[in-house]
Design a protein around this motif. Structure first.
Motif, mmCIF file in Angstrom:
data_model
loop_
_atom_site.group_PDB
_atom_site.id
_atom_site.type_symbol
_atom_site.label_atom_id
_atom_site.label_comp_id
_atom_site.label_asym_id
_atom_site.label_seq_id
_atom_site.Cartn_x
_atom_site.Cartn_y
_atom_site.Cartn_z
ATOM 1 N N ALA A 171 0.688 -1.191 -0.110
ATOM 2 C CA ALA A 171 0.033 -0.026 -0.143
ATOM 3 C C ALA A 171 0.784 1.245 0.080
ATOM 4 C CB ALA A 171 -1.046 -0.184 1.280
ATOM 5 N N GLY A 172 2.222 1.146 0.125
ATOM 6 C CA GLY A 172 3.013 2.400 0.195
ATOM 7 C C GLY A 172 3.178 2.921 -1.066
ATOM 8 N N ARG A 173 4.079 3.893 -1.276
ATOM 9 C CA ARG A 173 4.258 4.596 -2.569
ATOM 10 C C ARG A 173 5.212 3.624 -3.371
ATOM 11 N NH1 ARG A 173 5.578 9.055 1.396
ATOM 12 N NH2 ARG A 173 7.475 7.878 2.019
ATOM 13 N N GLY B 193 14.090 -4.176 -1.511
ATOM 14 C CA GLY B 193 14.244 -2.713 -2.125
ATOM 15 C C GLY B 193 14.359 -1.750 -0.737
ATOM 16 N N THR B 194 13.929 -2.429 0.182
ATOM 17 C CA THR B 194 13.824 -1.471 1.514
ATOM 18 C C THR B 194 15.231 -0.987 1.850
ATOM 19 O OG1 THR B 194 11.823 -2.605 2.062
ATOM 20 C CG2 THR B 194 13.267 -1.566 3.996
ATOM 21 N N SER B 195 15.303 0.238 2.154
ATOM 22 C CA SER B 195 16.714 0.940 2.717
ATOM 23 C C SER B 195 17.244 0.383 4.145
ATOM 24 C CB SER B 195 16.518 2.268 3.097
ATOM 25 O OG SER B 195 16.014 2.853 1.802
ATOM 26 N N ASN C 11 19.116 1.068 -4.677
ATOM 27 C CA ASN C 11 18.556 1.724 -5.423
ATOM 28 C C ASN C 11 18.154 1.242 -6.874
ATOM 29 O OD1 ASN C 11 18.110 4.110 -7.537
ATOM 30 N ND2 ASN C 11 18.556 5.302 -5.637
ATOM 31 N N PHE C 12 16.867 1.352 -7.451
ATOM 32 C CA PHE C 12 16.540 0.582 -8.543
ATOM 33 C C PHE C 12 16.708 1.454 -9.968
ATOM 34 C CE2 PHE C 12 13.482 -1.703 -5.503
ATOM 35 C CZ PHE C 12 13.822 -2.849 -6.004
ATOM 36 N N SER C 13 17.291 2.434 -9.982
ATOM 37 C CA SER C 13 17.190 3.543 -10.990
ATOM 38 C C SER C 13 18.348 3.413 -12.018
ATOM 39 C CB SER C 13 17.168 5.078 -10.812
ATOM 40 O OG SER C 13 18.477 5.658 -10.399
ATOM 41 N N LEU D 192 12.587 8.767 6.047
ATOM 42 C CA LEU D 192 12.910 8.431 7.530
ATOM 43 C C LEU D 192 14.400 8.146 7.704
ATOM 44 C CD1 LEU D 192 9.733 6.374 8.558
ATOM 45 C CD2 LEU D 192 9.929 8.815 8.542
ATOM 46 N N ASP D 193 15.168 7.445 6.895
ATOM 47 C CA ASP D 193 16.409 7.060 7.364
ATOM 48 C C ASP D 193 17.343 8.147 6.481
ATOM 49 O OD1 ASP D 193 15.380 6.127 4.744
ATOM 50 O OD2 ASP D 193 17.142 5.243 4.398
ATOM 51 N N ALA D 194 18.410 8.606 7.207
ATOM 52 C CA ALA D 194 19.595 9.348 6.601
ATOM 53 C C ALA D 194 20.774 8.754 7.416
ATOM 54 C CB ALA D 194 19.397 10.613 7.393
HETATM 55 N N1 LIG Z 1 15.508 0.789 -3.505
HETATM 56 C C1 LIG Z 1 14.972 1.902 -4.119
HETATM 57 O O1 LIG Z 1 15.213 2.265 -5.344
HETATM 58 C C2 LIG Z 1 14.088 2.682 -3.264
HETATM 59 C C3 LIG Z 1 13.315 3.826 -3.934
HETATM 60 C C4 LIG Z 1 12.528 4.529 -3.017
HETATM 61 C C5 LIG Z 1 12.307 3.990 -1.646
HETATM 62 N N2 LIG Z 1 13.117 3.096 -1.235
HETATM 63 C C6 LIG Z 1 12.680 2.609 0.054
HETATM 64 O O2 LIG Z 1 11.692 1.541 0.169
HETATM 65 C C7 LIG Z 1 11.043 1.652 1.551
HETATM 66 C C8 LIG Z 1 9.580 2.000 1.126
HETATM 67 O O3 LIG Z 1 9.519 3.312 0.592
HETATM 68 P P1 LIG Z 1 8.002 4.057 0.501
HETATM 69 O O4 LIG Z 1 8.338 5.346 0.135
HETATM 70 O O5 LIG Z 1 7.155 3.184 -0.470
HETATM 71 O O6 LIG Z 1 7.265 4.098 2.058
HETATM 72 P P2 LIG Z 1 5.824 4.138 2.409
HETATM 73 O O7 LIG Z 1 4.894 4.953 1.278
HETATM 74 O O8 LIG Z 1 6.100 4.614 3.788
HETATM 75 O O9 LIG Z 1 5.302 2.507 2.183
HETATM 76 C C9 LIG Z 1 5.620 1.699 2.954
HETATM 77 C C10 LIG Z 1 4.624 0.597 3.308
HETATM 78 O O10 LIG Z 1 5.168 -0.584 4.129
HETATM 79 C C11 LIG Z 1 4.201 -1.095 4.790
HETATM 80 N N3 LIG Z 1 4.845 -1.751 5.916
HETATM 81 C C12 LIG Z 1 5.515 -1.233 7.085
HETATM 82 N N4 LIG Z 1 5.737 -2.427 7.924
HETATM 83 C C13 LIG Z 1 5.603 -3.369 7.411
HETATM 84 C C14 LIG Z 1 5.651 -4.738 7.708
HETATM 85 N N5 LIG Z 1 6.370 -4.890 8.738
HETATM 86 N N6 LIG Z 1 5.218 -5.634 6.752
HETATM 87 C C15 LIG Z 1 4.565 -5.354 5.865
HETATM 88 N N7 LIG Z 1 4.032 -4.075 5.553
HETATM 89 C C16 LIG Z 1 5.001 -2.998 6.058
HETATM 90 C C17 LIG Z 1 3.308 0.199 5.460
HETATM 91 O O11 LIG Z 1 2.334 -0.048 5.902
HETATM 92 P P3 LIG Z 1 1.534 0.367 7.108
HETATM 93 O O12 LIG Z 1 1.151 1.672 6.723
HETATM 94 O O13 LIG Z 1 0.520 -0.429 7.500
HETATM 95 O O14 LIG Z 1 2.565 0.317 7.974
HETATM 96 C C18 LIG Z 1 3.466 0.939 4.114
HETATM 97 O O15 LIG Z 1 2.415 0.435 3.313
HETATM 98 C C19 LIG Z 1 11.785 2.645 2.203
HETATM 99 O O16 LIG Z 1 12.843 1.881 3.039
HETATM 100 C C20 LIG Z 1 12.290 3.651 1.277
HETATM 101 O O17 LIG Z 1 13.688 4.181 1.647
HETATM 102 C C21 LIG Z 1 13.875 2.279 -1.849
#
Ligand SMILES: NC(=O)c1ccc[n+]([C@@H]2O[C@H](COP(=O)([O-])OP(=O)(O)OC[C@H]3O[C@@H](n4cnc5c(N)ncnc54)[C@H](OP(=O)(O)O)[C@@H]3O)[C@@H](O)[C@H]2O)c1
Length: 233
Positions: free
Chosen positions: A13-15, A80-82, A108-110, A141-143
């Motif tokens: 459900a996240g971004r 992909g999670t940080s 990073n996927f890009s 959130l992370d830095a």
């Molecule tokens: N690798 C890449 O290229 C890349 C690019 C962008 C972002 N990221 C990383 O990807 C992650 C997500 O980013 P986002 O912007 O999508 O965050 P977001 O919009 O906050 O979405 C995170 C989602 O994860 C869910 N979640 C949290 N804890 C969970 C758990 N234990 N089990 C299952 N689902 C859970 C949340 O649900 P609830 O609302 O129910 O808590 C929310 O729907 C971050 O770590 C971000 O830094 C990586």
């Protein structure tokens, strides 16, 4: 042709989860079978849906533990999670090899960040002093970012140095999405290598490439280059 790969998204459900669901649903060779959130029991949800490869895009710091749970459920992880450290990545790799599975950790996927890293590694051979500046939206959130940490690891490795010795500057401001710059200083000159993003869509091709790569991966490597290189990009 192979049967479509059965894919689950954790953090659906996240971004990032929303982007991934859209892209997976539009791909003929992938089938979205599981949309998992924070109230689901991860292993059970993966087993119930016979997921083959799962993408984790949840909250920084959860990626390694989720990867291990995926492997326990017989599922190939794409994380992909940080915040997955090199040590955690190695533990995931060992656990995957034990059960003859594979996956990928992708800070990073890009495509642009992959190319920035390649260019910065080449530049770092000639400019031994470098620093990383990462700039993100307020909701991050992370830095420092996972990408900045990966960049420091890769550039430090060029000179056999400790990644902790590479300074990383983190900026969080409204208006920003996700940018990163590597600055390399020499005698009377500075080289700046900069990557800018203007939308989450930049992560779409990498997400699909990583899921396809994970289908046959042995062990859990690190970095989108594994997937892009396997796809011939
Ligand atoms: N690798 C890449 O290229 C890349 C690019 C962008 C972002 N990221 C990383 O990807 C992650 C997500 O980013 P986002 O912007 O999508 O965050 P977001 O919009 O906050 O979405 C995170 C989602 O994860 C869910 N979640 C949290 N804890 C969970 C758990 N234990 N089990 C299952 N689902 C859970 C949340 O649900 P609830 O609302 O129910 O808590 C929310 O729907 C971050 O770590 C971000 O830094 C990586």
């Amino acid at each position: 042709m192979n049967e479509p790969l059965r894919v689950g998204v954790v953090g659906a459900a996240g971004r990032m989860g929303t982007l991934a669901r859209e892209r997976i649903s539009a791909a003929d060779d992938l089938e979205l079978v599981a949309e998992i959130g924070s109230t689901d029991e991860l292993r059970q949800a993966l087993r119930d849906t016979a997921t083959e490869v799962a993408l984790d895009v949840t909250a920084a710091g959860l990626g390694a533990a989720h990867g291990l749970e995926m492997l326990e459920a017989g599922v190939r992880p794409v994380i992909g999670t940080s915040g997955v450290t090199l040590e955690e990545n190695e533990a995931l790799d060992a656990a995957a090899r034990e059960v003859r599975l594979g996956g990928l950790v992708v800070p990073n996927f890009s495509l642009g960040i992959w190319l920035l890293l390649r260019a910065a590694e080449e530049a770092a051979r000639h400019f031994p002093r470098f620093e990383v500046v990462e700039m993100h939206h307020l909701a991050k959130l992370d830095a420092p970012s996972g990408t900045a940490i990966q960049t420091a690891e890769r550039l430090a490795a060029v000179h056999g140095r400790d990644p902790a010795d590479v300074p990383i500057h983190s900026i969080r401001l409204p208006g920003l999405l996700s940018n990163q710059e590597v600055m390399l200083g020499g005698d009377g000159e500075v080289l700046r290598l900069r990557h800018e993003t203007y939308g989450l869509s930049c992560f779409g091709p990498g997400i699909l490439a990583a899921l396809r790569y994970a289908r046959a991966a042995e062990g859990v490597g690190r970095g989108i280059e594994h997937a892009f290189e396997a796809a011939g990009d």
